[in-house]
Enzyme design. Structure first.
Site, mmCIF file in Angstrom:
data_model
loop_
_atom_site.group_PDB
_atom_site.id
_atom_site.type_symbol
_atom_site.label_atom_id
_atom_site.label_comp_id
_atom_site.label_asym_id
_atom_site.label_seq_id
_atom_site.Cartn_x
_atom_site.Cartn_y
_atom_site.Cartn_z
ATOM 1 N N GLU A 530 0.829 -1.209 0.000
ATOM 2 C CA GLU A 530 0.000 0.000 0.000
ATOM 3 C C GLU A 530 0.860 1.255 0.000
ATOM 4 O O GLU A 530 0.541 2.238 -0.683
ATOM 5 C CB GLU A 530 -0.957 -0.007 1.199
ATOM 6 C CG GLU A 530 -1.915 -1.179 1.248
ATOM 7 C CD GLU A 530 -2.752 -1.356 -0.011
ATOM 8 O OE1 GLU A 530 -2.873 -0.406 -0.802
ATOM 9 O OE2 GLU A 530 -3.271 -2.469 -0.216
ATOM 10 N N ASP A 594 3.456 -4.660 -5.531
ATOM 11 C CA ASP A 594 3.933 -5.952 -5.023
ATOM 12 C C ASP A 594 5.456 -5.976 -4.965
ATOM 13 O O ASP A 594 6.052 -6.442 -3.979
ATOM 14 C CB ASP A 594 3.436 -7.089 -5.925
ATOM 15 C CG ASP A 594 1.972 -7.427 -5.692
ATOM 16 O OD1 ASP A 594 1.412 -7.003 -4.667
ATOM 17 O OD2 ASP A 594 1.387 -8.121 -6.551
#
Length: 693
Positions: A530, A594
């Site tokens: 995030e 990611d």
């Protein structure tokens, strides 16, 4: 508006969850997931999930998850099943069920909103009353459609449907102003399709042609249930497909919708007529209860322009009435009698492969969580994450932010002005953990025990009014965009904030009894993911205050684009189901997140290990702490998807399939290669390594 979530599904999607008991998936209590009853620290590695016959340097996802994949069957009422997301969601929904059942029986009615929650659940579970009502609750709306007599009354009806919480063709919502992120404006957003994306209407591939034919049958079946005879229903289905195809041709693509500059089209109320000439905006806004709204962002002006042309001559009133009847029943079907529910599910089965409906109680829990999520969350959070867990999670977020700060310090491709701006943005990121400081007020929402469809419609209208009330006012930075029981997390670029609901702060992502390596590989990677969204291809276009503003030096921006292109090309090369390519452009932001999330969390873990943080010792294991980290990360993404669901994910979702969410970033990681002694030339060691952050 610009919100990126970590989960395997888009944040707005409702993904059913089946009981873990109907699958062979290990639960959160199995060995290797949480600590023992004596308070010992667990390594977090579930050896039963692994496939040791596979070399970690050949296919790490299969190595970490192969045993679980072999042993796990996707439950019949699920399109997908994940070792983490699905199992946690299942556990959370059982808790929510117990709460709602108690409220429905009249227990604990002194709790906030206990009675309306209990009445909502009771109305949903009362199948007898729903069957008896049949389509009577829809009759006023069907009569109002029949009464449409010209383009002006059609336009007003479309506005009124928005006010009822049933937006058709396009939608009015509140959103932060791209120019001034401190203010809220009205956003007009495209809609009107019954299938997931424009490609379902326009692609000439045999599979899409087959789906279109099946969709037409589904529409005809639903119109027959609404009372049309067979030949009329078939004709209606052709009309629906014709209109939706016209809308699809004007529909902004999912790739373009990821670019904030392409959905930023500010307009005053007076300017709306220039966007869609001839469209009766005053009538629509009056019907929508938004006549006083002054400032808009028309996100997809070409689409709105086409809608205006369709209303004023390109489509007959008779065809519009067919279209509106279809979307009315389509939207309401889940709250109608079993024959409507079953027909809607028959289409879902075609689309994503789910074999059976979830049990009634699950559908009711999900509906109420969607409608009154923060009311239902209050008792939930008291039963799940304790103060100790919240404090530890806050410390982990801070450690990952520190890792990002150090990363920015040593990023050689940034110049000093851009680096300084990046530091400012990083320092201003707000963090929301577990649940809101101030709970949402539902006092104005009327819930009646015997009126499930009415409750659902009033809930939608209540949410629309709540959104409308924010327009023209300063942004409320305390608001949450996910309910606390949600098993997900998100970063919002315009608020410059990360949010981690209580729903995801549970095993196997996080446990007070698990090792530092397990927690950083699990929830730590989610946190890093995030955080990286703030600096991915979308997030980087917003400054520290959430304004759409270029704060990059030209050369540094070009270097970012070059590095991002490496990631895009890497994922374009992946295929599923033999010949279906992952969309590297659509998934770029999630893939960058990611890649960065693994790196940031790994370095935060090493930093905390050097500090000897209390309670973060590595569990006893044959695996080193570094190996535990990577295994913990990979096992969080162990998943199985039906072929139909996998095809749907690749066609519509900004997240890559789970195999590539693991192998993609790790094949770029020198720390992974070092931890498992992977040599150059192995599949998990990319020759041309991609690195953005």
């Amino acid at each position: 508006m610009f919100l990126s979530a970590c989960g395997g599904q888009d944040k707005a999607s409702s993904v059913p969850v089946a009981p873990v008991t109907s699958a062979s998936a290990p639960t959160a209590g199995t060995a290797g997931t949480v600590g023992g009853p004596d308070g010992s620290i667990d390594s977090g590695v579930d050896k039963s999930a692994m496939d040791p016959s596979i070399s970690p340097c050949d296919d790490f996802y299969q190595y970490a998850c192969g045993g679980w994949i072999r042993a796990t069957n996707i439950p019949a009422d699920e399109p997908t099943w994940y070792r983490s997301f699905s199992v946690i969601r299942e556990r959370n929904e059982e808790i929510l069920k117990r709460i709602l059942e108690g409220y429905a029986k009249g227990e604990s009615l002194n709790e906030p909103y206990a009675k309306p929650l209990g009445d909502f659940y009771g109305s949903c579970m009362d199948e007898g009353a729903i069957e008896q009502a049949e389509t009577k609750p829809l009759e006023p709306f069907l009569k109002s459609i029949d009464a449409i007599s010209d383009s002006a009354s059609l336009t007003r009806w479309l506005g009124q449907s928005q006010a009822h919480g049933m937006p058709m063709v396009f939608e009015l919502m509140s959103a932060q102003d791209f120019r001034d992120a401190s203010q809220v404006v009205a956003m007009i957003w495209q809609g009107g399709l019954g299938m997931p994306e424009r490609e379902y209407y326009l692609d000439a591939t045999p599979k899409m042609a087959e789906l279109r034919a099946q969709y037409e049958v589904h529409v005809a079946n639903m119109m027959k249930l609404l009372g049309e005879h067979e030949s009329k229903a078939k004709a209606s289905a052709k009309v629906v497909l014709k209109l939706e195809t016209m809308l699809a041709r004007a529909w902004m693509s999912k790739e373009d919708r990821r670019n904030p500059k392409k959905i930023n089209h500010r307009a005053t109320r007076g300017d709306l007529g220039k966007t869609a000439p001839g469209f009766a905006w005053p009538a629509w806004l009056e019907g929508a209860g938004a006549a006083d709204v002054a400032t808009f962002n028309v996100a997809q002006p070409d689409f709105i322009r086409e809608v205006g042309a369709m209303i004023h001559g390109k489509v007959t009133l008779a065809d519009w009435k067919v279209y509106l009847r279809w979307h009315l029943v389509r939207d309401a079907a889940d709250q109608l009698s079993a024959r409507f529910v079953d027909e809607k599910f028959a289409w879902k089965r075609i689309l994503v492969g789910t074999q059976s409906l979830p049990p009634r109680w699950k559908r009711c829990v999900r509906a109420i969580d969607g409608a009154m999520g923060e009311a239902l969350a209050r008792p939930f959070v008291r039963q799940t994450l304790g103060s100790e867990g919240k404090a530890t999670v806050v410390g982990m977020v801070q450690a990952i932010e520190n890792a990002m700060h150090k990363n920015l310090e040593t990023t050689t491709w940034m110049d000093e002005p851009t680096r300084k701006s990046a530091f400012v943005k990083l320092d201003k990121i707000a963090n929301k953990i577990a649940y809101p400081d101030t709970w949402r007020n539902y006092d104005a929402l009327s819930i009646l025990r015997g009126d499930y469809l009415g409750n659902a419609m009033r809930s939608s209208a209540f949410e629309y009014r709540r959104q409308l009330s924010k327009i023209g006012k300063p942004v409320d930075r305390s608001e949450w965009q996910m309910s606390p029981p949600t098993v997900n997390a998100y970063y919002d670029a315009q608020l410059n904030e990360m949010v981690f609901p209580a729903g995801i702060l549970q095993p196997p992502f996080y446990s007070n009894a698990s090792s530092m390596s397990a927690n950083y590989g699990g929830i730590g990677m989610v946190m890093g993911h995030e955080l990286t969204h703030g600096f991915d291809d979308e997030g980087r276009q917003f400054d520290a205050d959430g304004n759409l503003k270029d704060w990059w030096s030209a050369g540094v921006g070009a270097e970012f684009d070059r590095r991002a292109k490496c990631v895009e090309d890497q994922f374009n090369g992946y295929t599923v189901l033999g010949d279906v390519h992952v969309n590297g452009k659509l998934t770029l932001g999630e893939n960058i997140a990611d890649l960065g999330g693994v790196k940031l969390s790994y370095h935060a873990m090493l930093s905390q290990a050097r500090k000897g943080s209390a309670g973060q010792a590595a569990g006893k294991s044959e695996f080193s702490p570094e190996q535990q980290f990577f295994l913990g990360f990979a096992q969080g993404w162990c998943g199985k998807l039906r072929d139909e669901a996998l095809r749907h994910l690749v066609a519509t979702n900004p997240h890559s399939p789970p195999t590539y969410r693991v192998n993609g970033p790790l094949s770029n990681s020198p720390w992974f290669a070092q931890a498992f002694s992977c040599q150059a030339g192995k599949p998990m060691v990319r020759k041309n390594r991609c690195e953005v952050w």
